[in-house]
Write an enzyme that holds these catalytic residues in place. Structure first.
Site, short mmCIF file in Angstrom:
data_model
loop_
_atom_site.label_atom_id
_atom_site.label_comp_id
_atom_site.label_asym_id
_atom_site.label_seq_id
_atom_site.Cartn_x
_atom_site.Cartn_y
_atom_site.Cartn_z
CG HIS A 47 97.04 70.00 43.61
ND1 HIS A 47 97.09 69.21 42.50
CD2 HIS A 47 97.91 71.01 43.38
CE1 HIS A 47 97.95 69.71 41.62
NE2 HIS A 47 98.47 70.81 42.14
CE1 TYR A 215 96.04 74.65 41.54
CE2 TYR A 215 98.26 73.80 41.26
CZ TYR A 215 97.31 74.42 42.04
OH TYR A 215 97.61 74.82 43.32
#
Length: 383
Positions: A47, A215
């Site tokens: 991230h 993700y």
């Protein structure tokens, strides 16, 4: 010390590369020593929050990273069995408006490659495993495993959780096993199956004692990543990671939602890694040597901010060197620690507790932070 002190950065990970890039852009004489023999695209996702993107904007890679990464509109938290939403944290355009930069997920290797490419030719030397370091008072002497030596006026230890420089400052002490393993896998996005939900661009599946974060790592959403947190009582710290398998994943996540099962079925290769921590250190620097990132505050990845804290460290360290002058390095180091210890300790604590965004909370204190503009705390007044 001359106006152009020789600054050695030990470790070319994301924090070390950021430190070197920012130092060189600011006109310092910096060089990076990395133990790996060459660059490799390590298989993991990451991230990159708005707080980090503000630093990468200065490094010069924000636009390219935005083009490569996936931009989730939300961070979703879901119940492990039912798939019901536990939280929905707005990202996407909201993040750009509220926090000043984008929030994205990307392949760590692609991100790291951009960071390395931001360094000028000749600024990085591979194959330099640090085996000895000594602050002689007027300079720091380094010796590497290949028999070569180097000297620098200042040394930045960005050499990770098993930092040789941290050991020099504080003595040998292994990091603490946190009691959890992380399974990691990157693979082509599987096809949808009956009974499953569409793959959220950014979702964390939660049970009472374990989780799976999932993700996309490309803007095309053709490659997906998961990382878990699973309690395991014992782990031999001689092994930082070991191979895992689909069978182990199925057993570990038995009964979980069909969407999670589809991810396990689509897994090509999966590894398991020990999660390591340290208590906040009594010091971050001594003499001409200073630490950043995992060398001084390793943390569980449960806030997805470990690399972010290292990159923020790098930016704050350069800001402090600019503030008081590199010739006042001990003053600069004290200013740096005074302005990083509280924040990194909080992120360590929240990461340890593994509560981040499980419910609908406001992440502005983390994502809205601007390392370049936050008022500086005087070391004498820091808690």
């Amino acid at each position: 010390m001359s106006k152009q002190p020789r600054i050695a950065v030990v470790g070319a990970g994301l924090g070390g590369a950021a430190a070197a890039a920012l130092l060189l852009k600011a006109g310092y004489n910096a060089h990076v020593y990395e133990q790996a023999p060459s660059f490799s695209r390590l298989g993991a996702g990451i991230h990159v929050g708005p707080n980090v993107m503000k630093v990468l904007r200065r490094v010069g890679i924000a636009d390219e990273l935005n083009a490569q990464g996936s931009h989730p509109d939300f961070w979703h938290s879901r119940h492990w069995q039912t798939g019901d939403l536990l939280a929905q944290i707005p990202l996407g355009d909201f993040a750009v408006k509220e926090y000043g930069e984008s929030y994205l997920t990307v392949h760590r290797g692609d991100f790291h490659k951009l960071m390395i490419e931001a360094l000028p030719d000749g600024a990085l030397t591979y194959g330099k495993l640090l085996v000895a370091i000594e602050d002689k008072g007027d300079a720091v002497h380094m010796r590497f495993a290949d028999g070569t030596t180097a000297q620098a006026d200042l040394v930045i230890g960005a050499d990770g959780v098993n930092s040789r420089i941290r050991e020099e400052l504080l003595g040998p002490e292994p990091p603490k096993y946190a009691g959890y393993l992380a399974h990691r896998a990157v693979f082509p996005t599987p096809a949808a199956k009956s009974g499953m939900l569409p793959f959220d661009p950014c979702v964390k599946w939660w049970s009472d004692d374990r989780h799976m974060m999932v993700y996309f790592v490309t803007g095309r959403q053709n490659e997906i990543y998961y990382v878990t947190g699973v309690p395991v009582v014992e782990w031999d710290l001689k092994n930082s990671w070991l191979p895992s398998s689909k069978e182990e994943m199925r057993e570990t996540f038995s009964g979980w939602h069909p969407t999670v099962q589809a991810l396990i079925d689509g897994t090509v290769e999966v590894t398991k890694w020990s999660l390591l921590e340290r208590d906040p250190l009594p010091l971050w620097s001594r003499g001409r040597m200073v630490l950043l990132g995992d060398a001084c505050h390793p943390m569980k990845p449960h806030m997805a901010q470990g690399a972010g804290m290292a990159i923020e460290d790098a930016a704050m360290l350069v800001r402090c060197l600019d503030e008081v002058g590199a010739h006042n390095h001990e003053q600069a180091y004290a200013l740096y620690a005074a302005n990083r210890v509280e924040r990194t300790s909080k992120v360590q604590r929240v990461s340890h507790d593994n509560t981040w965004l499980r419910t609908n909370e406001d992440p502005a204190w983390c994502f809205g932070y601007d390392v370049f503009n936050v008022p500086l705390v005087d070391p004498g007044k820091a808690a």
